[in-house]
Design a protein around this motif. Structure first.
Motif, PDB file in Angstrom:
ATOM      1  N   SER A  84     -31.158   9.701 -65.757  1.00  0.00           N
ATOM      2  CA  SER A  84     -30.363   9.206 -66.981  1.00  0.00           C
ATOM      3  C   SER A  84     -30.276   7.465 -66.902  1.00  0.00           C
ATOM      4  N   GLN A 134     -35.861   8.102 -67.444  1.00  0.00           N
ATOM      5  CA  GLN A 134     -36.913   8.914 -67.456  1.00  0.00           C
ATOM      6  C   GLN A 134     -36.389  10.451 -68.342  1.00  0.00           C
ATOM      7  N   HIS A 135     -37.700  10.957 -69.033  1.00  0.00           N
ATOM      8  CA  HIS A 135     -37.113  11.990 -69.699  1.00  0.00           C
ATOM      9  C   HIS A 135     -36.831  13.246 -68.856  1.00  0.00           C
ATOM     10  N   THR A 136     -35.872  13.689 -69.109  1.00  0.00           N
ATOM     11  CA  THR A 136     -35.315  14.656 -68.220  1.00  0.00           C
ATOM     12  C   THR A 136     -34.959  16.088 -68.899  1.00  0.00           C
ATOM     13  N   GLY A 137     -36.062  17.025 -68.919  1.00  0.00           N
ATOM     14  CA  GLY A 137     -36.135  17.936 -69.580  1.00  0.00           C
ATOM     15  C   GLY A 137     -35.681  19.278 -68.665  1.00  0.00           C
ATOM     16  N   TYR A 171     -39.823  18.354 -72.558  1.00  0.00           N
ATOM     17  CA  TYR A 171     -40.569  17.248 -72.991  1.00  0.00           C
ATOM     18  C   TYR A 171     -42.014  17.355 -72.726  1.00  0.00           C
ATOM     19  N   GLU A 215     -42.352  14.377 -69.660  1.00  0.00           N
ATOM     20  CA  GLU A 215     -41.166  14.937 -68.736  1.00  0.00           C
ATOM     21  C   GLU A 215     -41.556  13.870 -67.603  1.00  0.00           C
ATOM     22  N   THR A 253     -40.768   7.630 -68.786  1.00  0.00           N
ATOM     23  CA  THR A 253     -39.928   6.737 -69.453  1.00  0.00           C
ATOM     24  C   THR A 253     -40.768   6.598 -71.054  1.00  0.00           C
ATOM     25  N   ARG A 254     -39.854   6.396 -72.039  1.00  0.00           N
ATOM     26  CA  ARG A 254     -40.332   6.307 -73.341  1.00  0.00           C
ATOM     27  C   ARG A 254     -41.402   5.119 -73.279  1.00  0.00           C
ATOM     28  N   VAL A 266     -40.024  10.286 -79.088  1.00  0.00           N
ATOM     29  CA  VAL A 266     -39.720  11.834 -79.205  1.00  0.00           C
ATOM     30  C   VAL A 266     -39.290  12.504 -80.249  1.00  0.00           C
ATOM     31  N   HIS A 307     -29.670  15.858 -75.708  1.00  0.00           N
ATOM     32  CA  HIS A 307     -30.544  15.971 -76.953  1.00  0.00           C
ATOM     33  C   HIS A 307     -30.397  17.516 -77.379  1.00  0.00           C
TER      34      HIS A 307
END
Length: 229
Positions: free
Chosen positions: A26, A30-33, A97, A101, A104-105, A118, A185
């Protein structure tokens, strides 16, 4: 029934949404799904503090059958450290994601030809060449396995969270408050489902780590009572 509902025997309960505390990802963006990473030490303290804030608003304890958490470690830790013993609810797991996953964006955009969002695009537009598994080392030294699969669309998540709402509604109608401990999200998307609006509106609802929001019914209409507290 909590003191916030005391004044009318027919009063509905409140639905309280708590985002988990800080994690390494966070902070890094980084996308954390579905990657099962833990809270940082900061996140652990944030969770304790969030529990205190929630209890100041809802001094009467939540009934044991009215507290639910995502199955992922960071949500389970947050619920426990905040002082709530949750039931596990798979419908509260974070957005999958997929190929984004652990990235980063900005990294995903570079891998996708320079542009990606996203909320606008979802994981489905990303190349299958981005799929696979790899290992990331957290600042603590812990190593986590990242899985990049197809992922979920925004519409998929919007449908999934209805299961959580359906489980909460009978409890709310009984005048009891319900607590969901989950992720940014999925809780934002759940809020749009609660309101009956387009899930893309969730992009406009900022929800910080270990902050809570309250959904309720006012004069027959579902609404947001408090946000990002």
């Amino acid at each position: 029934m909590s003191e916030t509902n005391s004044g009318s025997a027919a009063a509905l309960g409140r639905l309280v949404l708590l985002r988990h505390g800080q994690t390494a990802w966070s902070e890094s963006g980084q996308h954390t799904g579905r990657t099962n990473i833990p809270l940082t030490e900061v996140g652990e303290q944030q969770a304790r503090d969030a529990g205190d804030r929630i209890r100041s608003l809802f001094p009467q304890p939540f009934d044991a059958e009215c507290v639910f958490a995502s199955p992922l470690k960071r949500a389970q830790q947050t619920a426990s450290l905040a002082g709530f013993g949750p039931r596990t609810m798979p419908a509260l797991a974070e957005w999958d994601y997929g190929r984004a996953e652990g990235r980063t964006r900005q990294t995903v955009a570079q891998m996708n030809g320079g542009s990606w969002d996203v909320w606008r695009d979802g994981p489905g537009v990303l190349s299958s060449a981005m799929e696979g598994e790899w290992v990331d080392t957290l600042p603590s030294g812990e190593r986590v396995t990242v899985h990049n699969g197809p992922g979920e669309s925004l519409a998929d998540v919007y449908e999934r969270v209805q299961q959580a709402i359906d489980q909460a509604v009978p409890l709310l109608e009984d005048g009891r408050n319900v607590l969901f401990v989950a992720h940014a999200h999925v809780l934002r998307i759940l809020t749009t489902r609660w309101l009956g609006v387009d899930p893309h509106m969730a992009k406009l609802l900022r929800l910080d780590t270990a902050h809570y929001s309250v959904l309720s019914v006012y004069k027959g209409d579902r609404g947001i009572e408090r946000w990002n507290c």
